[in-house]
Design an enzyme around this catalytic site. Structure first.
Site, PDB file in Angstrom:
ATOM      1  N   GLY A  68       0.824  -1.199   0.000  1.00  0.00           N
ATOM      2  CA  GLY A  68       0.000   0.000   0.000  1.00  0.00           C
ATOM      3  C   GLY A  68       0.860   1.251   0.000  1.00  0.00           C
ATOM      4  N   SER A  69       0.315   2.304   0.537  1.00  0.00           N
ATOM      5  CA  SER A  69       0.978   3.601   0.529  1.00  0.00           C
ATOM      6  C   SER A  69       2.060   3.672   1.606  1.00  0.00           C
ATOM      7  CB  SER A  69      -0.037   4.713   0.771  1.00  0.00           C
ATOM      8  OG  SER A  69      -0.562   4.624   2.091  1.00  0.00           O
ATOM      9  N   GLY A 107       2.273   2.135   5.509  1.00  0.00           N
ATOM     10  CA  GLY A 107       3.425   1.442   6.055  1.00  0.00           C
ATOM     11  C   GLY A 107       3.960   2.095   7.315  1.00  0.00           C
ATOM     12  N   GLU A 159       5.670  -3.493   1.044  1.00  0.00           N
ATOM     13  CA  GLU A 159       5.782  -3.071  -0.358  1.00  0.00           C
ATOM     14  C   GLU A 159       4.968  -1.793  -0.479  1.00  0.00           C
ATOM     15  OE1 GLU A 159       7.741  -4.335  -2.404  1.00  0.00           O
ATOM     16  OE2 GLU A 159       8.108  -6.396  -1.750  1.00  0.00           O
ATOM     17  N   CYS A 172       2.441   0.308  -8.790  1.00  0.00           N
ATOM     18  CA  CYS A 172       3.528   0.784  -7.929  1.00  0.00           C
ATOM     19  C   CYS A 172       4.807   0.959  -8.729  1.00  0.00           C
ATOM     20  CB  CYS A 172       3.738  -0.163  -6.754  1.00  0.00           C
ATOM     21  SG  CYS A 172       3.885  -1.883  -7.227  1.00  0.00           S
TER      22      CYS A 172
END
Length: 513
Positions: free
Chosen positions: A246-247, A251, A268, A302
């Site tokens: 995610g963003s 994280g 990630e 991404c």
């Protein structure tokens, strides 16, 4: 009766796309969900496909408990036998590839070839994991003590929590789940609340695979809902590893909470990917790679190419080629043949793109093309033309990741300065250089070259293969999924010493007693 149940679930807003989604769920063996507050919508038109009840916190607790219980027996199953479950899942994915890909298109807005490619990634990682089940190798090292053997062994880790994002609603789950299962772990999956239907379908296929091979179906649990559901998963001490995609902001919230209970994280996160184009590059080849990497999935990968750093001698001709290619990109309904750019996931994505373009122009940027909304698909559907913006410098907006098809173009004169510009962002996922000079390529791949987890030569930033570990550095999180030795993240290592002599020499030559 099935049509009546579907009407009960969908209410008065039943549409052709909603009926299509319901038929696909049935074809994939998933039960129609109970209606509730969680809404599945399609970015194709913005309309509702289905509603369902989110998981309560008690249900999340129970799902983790079932996964923890299943782990106690699953970890003792030999790894090649565990692989039978993944092999059967791959067979079901092959059989239902078209249906699952269509559901991905309906729910995530991907064009048909991209959705089919995502399901193929699932099949590929299953094949990788099947082979891996016979290669979970440890090492044997020479011992300093006579008559002793020193070695390391790898053991299943425990419950793996998987938190996935909307842009790859099925592949990222498979990357984690296929490897975790052959490593002897059990999985609790919290998908994006934007893509709950594809999660239902995948969960159903895996449960079916387990039943077919006689494995315990409780090795996989599905929980659905908003961030409170994810927080419950993140904070539970029974979850040994949290793999979250995610963003960066997400994280930053997940990592400290997992660390506070001494759990493991595999992150990630964001990517602000760049490509350098040198004067020796094949510009036609570069343009092809740039367009796919920058405009594919409507800029919602991404690994999307967001910054293009071009030598001043070739920036004009290259932009002409890319702009010409952009003018030929068909933006529209991803269910239609020939469409290359589908919709943004929702209004928030469109607003972020619009605001970023305004900031870039305020910073002195020149809009070369694109950026406008494409009408005709409904007030709640957000289609845009991919944008190219020439920037005088790498301003704050360029250093940020905007999850939309904006390509910022910057000039350079010296390769060292280009690499410095390339690395001067917080993210470090994917990167590329287009060059015909081997020295330039090697300079980019060197220790003081690209600081990203993925560095490519004469190919774009997107399109990673299963065989290589996927992930990045800096604010991208440092995690690695998929190929290479990424399996080690899902296991625990033990160092073993075996004394097969009749003596007991002590460490450091100590004489005791």
């Amino acid at each position: 009766m099935a049509d009546q149940h579907m009407t009960d679930v969908l209410g008065d807003q039943t549409t052709e796309l909603a009926r299509r989604a319901a038929r696909l769920l049935r074809a994939l063996g998933a039960r129609q969900p109970e209606p509730g507050a969680l809404l599945a919508r399609t970015p194709i038109t913005g309309e509702r496909l289905m509603s369902m009840a989110p998981s309560s916190l008690d249900e999340v607790d129970a799902a983790i408990g079932r996964a923890a219980t299943a782990f106690r027996s699953w970890r003792t199953v030999p790894a090649p036998v565990r692989a039978a479950l993944v092999r059967r899942l791959a067979e079901l994915l092959v059989t239902h590839k078209a249906e699952l890909a269509e559901l991905v298109t309906l729910e995530a807005g991907k064009i048909g070839p991209e959705a089919l490619g995502e399901v193929q990634e699932m099949i590929d990682i299953c094949e990788f994991a099947i082979g891996l089940s016979r290669q979970l190798y440890g090492r044997t090292m020479p011992s300093e003590r006579p008559g002793h053997r020193l070695m390391e062994t790898w053991h299943p880790l425990g419950v793996v929590g998987v938190i996935s994002a909307f842009n790859f609603p099925v592949a990222v789950w498979a990357w984690n789940t296929a490897v975790a299962l052959v490593c002897g772990d059990t999985v609790v999956w919290k998908p994006s609340e934007t893509t709950p239907l594809t999660a239902l379908a995948c969960h159903s296929l895996l449960r079916r695979a387990a039943t077919d091979v006689g494995a315990d179906p409780e090795v996989h649990q599905l929980i659905q809902g908003d961030s409170t559901v994810g927080e419950k998963l993140v904070d539970d001490a029974r979850v040994a590893l949290v793999s979250a995609t995610g963003s960066v902001r997400m994280g930053q919230q997940v990592a400290p909470r997992v660390a506070a209970r001494f759990g493991r994280c595999l992150l990630e996160l964001g990517g602000n990917n760049a490509a350098i184009v040198t004067p020796t590059a094949d510009l036609a080849l570069a343009a092809r790679g740039i367009v796919f990497a920058a405009a594919g999935t409507a800029g919602q990968r991404c690994t999307t190419l967001r910054r293009l750093i071009v030598h001043a001698d070739v920036v004009g001709p290259l932009i002409e080629q890319v702009e010409k290619a952009y003018s030929q990109l068909r933006v529209g309904n991803p269910l239609d043949d020939g469409v290359l750019v589908g919709p943004l996931i929702n209004e928030r994505g469109y607003t972020a793109m619009r605001d970023a373009l305004q900031r870039a122009i305020a910073d002195g940027g020149e809009l070369v093309c694109g950026g406008e909304r494409v009408d005709g698909f409904g007030a709640d559907a957000f289609y845009v033309r991919p944008a190219i913006v020439r920037m005088p410098a790498q301003t704050a907006v360029v250093r940020e990741e905007t999850f939309a098809p904006i390509l910022y173009v910057l000039d350079y004169h010296d390769l060292d300065a280009a690499i410095e510009l390339h690395n001067a962002v917080p993210q470090g996922l994917s990167s590329a250089i287009f060059t015909g000079d081997q020295r330039e390529a090697e300079r980019f791949l060197a220790a003081d070259g690209s600081d990203c987890g993925i560095a490519n030569v004469n190919i774009g930033t997107s399109g990673a293969e299963i065989g290589g570990a996927f992930g990045g550095e800096k604010q991208t999180g440092g995690g690695r999924e998929s190929g290479s030795d990424s399996w080690k993240a899902y296991m625990r290592r033990a160092t073993n010493t075996v004394n097969y002599s009749a003596e007991l020499p002590l460490a450091q030559g100590i004489q005791f007693g």
